[in-house]
Design a protein around this motif. Structure first.
Motif, PDB file in Angstrom:
ATOM      1  N   ILE A 131       0.816  -1.224   0.000  1.00  0.00           N
ATOM      2  CA  ILE A 131       0.000   0.000   0.000  1.00  0.00           C
ATOM      3  C   ILE A 131       0.847   1.271   0.000  1.00  0.00           C
ATOM      4  CG2 ILE A 131      -1.675   1.345   1.340  1.00  0.00           C
ATOM      5  CD1 ILE A 131      -3.084  -1.350   1.923  1.00  0.00           C
ATOM      6  N   PRO A 132       1.893   1.382   0.827  1.00  0.00           N
ATOM      7  CA  PRO A 132       2.694   2.622   0.743  1.00  0.00           C
ATOM      8  C   PRO A 132       3.243   2.862  -0.660  1.00  0.00           C
ATOM      9  CG  PRO A 132       3.246   1.423   2.745  1.00  0.00           C
ATOM     10  CD  PRO A 132       2.358   0.514   1.932  1.00  0.00           C
ATOM     11  N   GLU A 133       3.616   1.791  -1.352  1.00  0.00           N
ATOM     12  CA  GLU A 133       4.142   1.928  -2.708  1.00  0.00           C
ATOM     13  C   GLU A 133       3.030   2.301  -3.697  1.00  0.00           C
ATOM     14  OE1 GLU A 133       6.694  -0.675  -5.932  1.00  0.00           O
ATOM     15  OE2 GLU A 133       6.863  -1.169  -3.796  1.00  0.00           O
ATOM     16  N   ILE A 134       1.837   1.752  -3.488  1.00  0.00           N
ATOM     17  CA  ILE A 134       0.693   2.126  -4.337  1.00  0.00           C
ATOM     18  C   ILE A 134       0.452   3.628  -4.214  1.00  0.00           C
ATOM     19  CG2 ILE A 134      -1.807   1.891  -4.714  1.00  0.00           C
ATOM     20  CD1 ILE A 134      -1.513  -1.021  -3.611  1.00  0.00           C
ATOM     21  N   PHE A 135       0.471   4.133  -2.986  1.00  0.00           N
ATOM     22  CA  PHE A 135       0.263   5.564  -2.754  1.00  0.00           C
ATOM     23  C   PHE A 135       1.348   6.379  -3.453  1.00  0.00           C
ATOM     24  CE2 PHE A 135      -3.077   4.611   0.051  1.00  0.00           C
ATOM     25  CZ  PHE A 135      -3.626   5.757   0.588  1.00  0.00           C
ATOM     26  N   ARG A 136       2.622   5.955  -3.309  1.00  0.00           N
ATOM     27  CA  ARG A 136       3.729   6.699  -3.919  1.00  0.00           C
ATOM     28  C   ARG A 136       3.681   6.643  -5.445  1.00  0.00           C
ATOM     29  NH1 ARG A 136       6.650   4.453   0.283  1.00  0.00           N
ATOM     30  NH2 ARG A 136       7.386   2.743  -1.031  1.00  0.00           N
ATOM     31  N   THR A 137       3.372   5.483  -5.995  1.00  0.00           N
ATOM     32  CA  THR A 137       3.441   5.277  -7.436  1.00  0.00           C
ATOM     33  C   THR A 137       2.210   5.800  -8.167  1.00  0.00           C
ATOM     34  OG1 THR A 137       4.781   3.300  -7.070  1.00  0.00           O
ATOM     35  CG2 THR A 137       3.761   3.524  -9.242  1.00  0.00           C
ATOM     36  N   GLY A 164      -0.758   7.186  -6.383  1.00  0.00           N
ATOM     37  CA  GLY A 164      -1.492   8.214  -5.653  1.00  0.00           C
ATOM     38  C   GLY A 164      -2.720   7.661  -4.946  1.00  0.00           C
ATOM     39  N   GLU A 165      -3.185   8.437  -3.987  1.00  0.00           N
ATOM     40  CA  GLU A 165      -4.359   8.025  -3.213  1.00  0.00           C
ATOM     41  C   GLU A 165      -5.610   7.871  -4.083  1.00  0.00           C
ATOM     42  OE1 GLU A 165      -6.858   9.033   0.871  1.00  0.00           O
ATOM     43  OE2 GLU A 165      -5.181  10.344   0.314  1.00  0.00           O
ATOM     44  N   PRO A 166      -5.858   8.736  -5.096  1.00  0.00           N
ATOM     45  CA  PRO A 166      -7.077   8.562  -5.913  1.00  0.00           C
ATOM     46  C   PRO A 166      -7.157   7.184  -6.592  1.00  0.00           C
ATOM     47  CG  PRO A 166      -6.184  10.757  -6.249  1.00  0.00           C
ATOM     48  CD  PRO A 166      -5.169   9.995  -5.438  1.00  0.00           C
ATOM     49  N   ALA A 167      -6.034   6.682  -7.101  1.00  0.00           N
ATOM     50  CA  ALA A 167      -6.034   5.359  -7.746  1.00  0.00           C
ATOM     51  C   ALA A 167      -6.305   4.267  -6.716  1.00  0.00           C
ATOM     52  CB  ALA A 167      -4.699   5.104  -8.445  1.00  0.00           C
ATOM     53  N   PHE A 168      -5.722   4.435  -5.532  1.00  0.00           N
ATOM     54  CA  PHE A 168      -5.978   3.476  -4.454  1.00  0.00           C
ATOM     55  C   PHE A 168      -7.459   3.470  -4.101  1.00  0.00           C
ATOM     56  CE2 PHE A 168      -6.640   2.461  -0.017  1.00  0.00           C
ATOM     57  CZ  PHE A 168      -5.983   1.254   0.112  1.00  0.00           C
ATOM     58  N   ARG A 169      -8.058   4.650  -3.935  1.00  0.00           N
ATOM     59  CA  ARG A 169      -9.476   4.752  -3.542  1.00  0.00           C
ATOM     60  C   ARG A 169     -10.399   4.195  -4.629  1.00  0.00           C
ATOM     61  NH1 ARG A 169      -8.868   4.755   1.713  1.00  0.00           N
ATOM     62  NH2 ARG A 169      -7.557   6.467   2.404  1.00  0.00           N
ATOM     63  N   ASP A 171       5.039   2.241   9.971  1.00  0.00           N
ATOM     64  CA  ASP A 171       5.757   1.876   8.745  1.00  0.00           C
ATOM     65  C   ASP A 171       4.839   1.425   7.617  1.00  0.00           C
ATOM     66  OD1 ASP A 171       8.136   2.538   9.894  1.00  0.00           O
ATOM     67  OD2 ASP A 171       8.670   0.471  10.436  1.00  0.00           O
ATOM     68  N   SER A 172       3.710   0.802   7.959  1.00  0.00           N
ATOM     69  CA  SER A 172       2.823   0.262   6.926  1.00  0.00           C
ATOM     70  C   SER A 172       1.633   1.171   6.624  1.00  0.00           C
ATOM     71  CB  SER A 172       2.310  -1.116   7.354  1.00  0.00           C
ATOM     72  OG  SER A 172       1.539  -0.999   8.535  1.00  0.00           O
ATOM     73  N   ARG A 173       1.541   2.315   7.267  1.00  0.00           N
ATOM     74  CA  ARG A 173       0.405   3.221   7.077  1.00  0.00           C
ATOM     75  C   ARG A 173       0.875   4.569   6.562  1.00  0.00           C
ATOM     76  NH1 ARG A 173      -3.917  -0.205   9.039  1.00  0.00           N
ATOM     77  NH2 ARG A 173      -2.686  -1.913   9.867  1.00  0.00           N
ATOM     78  N   PRO A 174       0.761   4.794   5.243  1.00  0.00           N
ATOM     79  CA  PRO A 174       1.277   6.029   4.661  1.00  0.00           C
ATOM     80  C   PRO A 174       0.678   7.295   5.271  1.00  0.00           C
ATOM     81  CG  PRO A 174       0.468   4.545   2.938  1.00  0.00           C
ATOM     82  CD  PRO A 174       0.187   3.898   4.254  1.00  0.00           C
ATOM     83  N   LEU A 175      -0.559   7.227   5.717  1.00  0.00           N
ATOM     84  CA  LEU A 175      -1.210   8.429   6.242  1.00  0.00           C
ATOM     85  C   LEU A 175      -0.729   8.811   7.646  1.00  0.00           C
ATOM     86  CD1 LEU A 175      -4.835   7.818   4.901  1.00  0.00           C
ATOM     87  CD2 LEU A 175      -3.071   9.315   3.959  1.00  0.00           C
ATOM     88  N   LEU A 176       0.077   7.938   8.272  1.00  0.00           N
ATOM     89  CA  LEU A 176       0.639   8.256   9.594  1.00  0.00           C
ATOM     90  C   LEU A 176       2.084   8.734   9.504  1.00  0.00           C
ATOM     91  CD1 LEU A 176      -0.613   5.227  11.745  1.00  0.00           C
ATOM     92  CD2 LEU A 176      -1.605   7.527  11.589  1.00  0.00           C
ATOM     93  N   GLN A 177       2.728   8.443   8.405  1.00  0.00           N
ATOM     94  CA  GLN A 177       4.158   8.709   8.285  1.00  0.00           C
ATOM     95  C   GLN A 177       4.458  10.212   8.274  1.00  0.00           C
ATOM     96  OE1 GLN A 177       5.265   6.335   4.888  1.00  0.00           O
ATOM     97  NE2 GLN A 177       4.913   4.435   6.015  1.00  0.00           N
ATOM     98  N   GLY A 178       5.477  10.580   9.049  1.00  0.00           N
ATOM     99  CA  GLY A 178       5.915  11.973   9.108  1.00  0.00           C
ATOM    100  C   GLY A 178       5.006  12.887   9.902  1.00  0.00           C
ATOM    101  N   LYS A 179       4.089  12.307  10.677  1.00  0.00           N
ATOM    102  CA  LYS A 179       3.135  13.116  11.456  1.00  0.00           C
ATOM    103  C   LYS A 179       3.563  13.176  12.925  1.00  0.00           C
ATOM    104  CE  LYS A 179      -0.366  13.449   8.306  1.00  0.00           C
ATOM    105  NZ  LYS A 179       0.291  13.160   7.082  1.00  0.00           N
ATOM    106  N   SER A 180       3.285  14.313  13.556  1.00  0.00           N
ATOM    107  CA  SER A 180       3.514  14.445  14.994  1.00  0.00           C
ATOM    108  C   SER A 180       2.381  13.727  15.734  1.00  0.00           C
ATOM    109  CB  SER A 180       3.519  15.921  15.394  1.00  0.00           C
ATOM    110  OG  SER A 180       2.208  16.459  15.273  1.00  0.00           O
ATOM    111  N   MET A 181       2.589  13.491  17.023  1.00  0.00           N
ATOM    112  CA  MET A 181       1.543  12.844  17.829  1.00  0.00           C
ATOM    113  C   MET A 181       0.270  13.696  17.838  1.00  0.00           C
ATOM    114  SD  MET A 181       0.584  10.191  19.345  1.00  0.00           S
ATOM    115  CE  MET A 181       2.106   9.311  19.502  1.00  0.00           C
ATOM    116  N   GLU A 182       0.410  15.000  17.856  1.00  0.00           N
ATOM    117  CA  GLU A 182      -0.760  15.886  17.839  1.00  0.00           C
ATOM    118  C   GLU A 182      -1.521  15.735  16.519  1.00  0.00           C
ATOM    119  OE1 GLU A 182       2.390  17.054  18.683  1.00  0.00           O
ATOM    120  OE2 GLU A 182       1.963  16.909  20.835  1.00  0.00           O
TER     121      GLU A 182
END
Length: 170
Positions: free
Chosen positions: A48-54, A56-61, A120-131
């Motif tokens: 899934i992270p690679e699907i998002f990168r390659t 994009g989220e619209p294609a995944f959805r 690591d397996s959830r693109p929507l969590l990566q690079g986010k602060s706890m807040e």
């Protein structure tokens, strides 16, 4: 809610939809599908992270919508939906009309204990602060307000959650 319908598990990522779904499937003799796994398979095994990168989220959805529509129409299975699937009105409406939708709910404090296993397996969590993650958790919660069965999972094992769902389903 139709007793012969597909059971669809919804809730935030990491609340245990797949684990509980597998238990429910075993207890009911129904086939189980994790829709994220089905989407990965549809993309030739691409994570899934690679699907998002390659693509994009619209294609995944788009693929998510196709997969879920097909599986709900098959009847009498157990489905674990990705945490964001209910963002799509067409998926939400279809599931509410043709399936039994079960919302697995967990407090943020309990969910946070699982965060290390999820990032690591959830693109929507990566690079986010706890807040930011906490805000995202509560924002997503509003997606799950339309359902047939609401199950709090904080202090229950997957077996216990499945039993609660089956009691409410019957």
């Amino acid at each position: 809610m139709q007793k012969s319908s597909t059971i669809v598990l919804i809730g935030f990522m990491g609340v245990g939809k797949t684990t509980v779904g597998e238990v429910l499937a075993r207890k009911t003799g129904r086939p189980f599908t994790d829709t994220d796994d089905a989407i990965v398979e549809a993309f030739g095994g691409m994570p899934i992270p690679e699907i998002f990168r390659t693509y994009g989220e619209p294609a995944f959805r788009k693929k998510e919508r196709e997969v879920i529509t097909s599986l709900v129409e098959e009847k009498e299975g157990v489905l674990s939906l990705g945490g964001g699937a209910f963002k799509q009105e067409s998926i939400r409406d279809l599931c509410l009309q043709k399936a039994t939708v079960v919302y697995l709910d967990m407090t943020f404090e309990r969910w946070k204990e699982r965060l290390g296993d999820l990032v690591d397996s959830r693109p929507l969590l990566q690079g986010k602060s706890m807040e930011e993650i906490e805000s995202f958790f509560y924002e997503r919660r509003s997606l799950y307000q339309d359902h047939h069965i609401h199950t709090k999972t904080d202090d229950l094992s997957p077996e216990e959650v499945a039993e609660v769902i089956l009691r409410d389903f019957r």
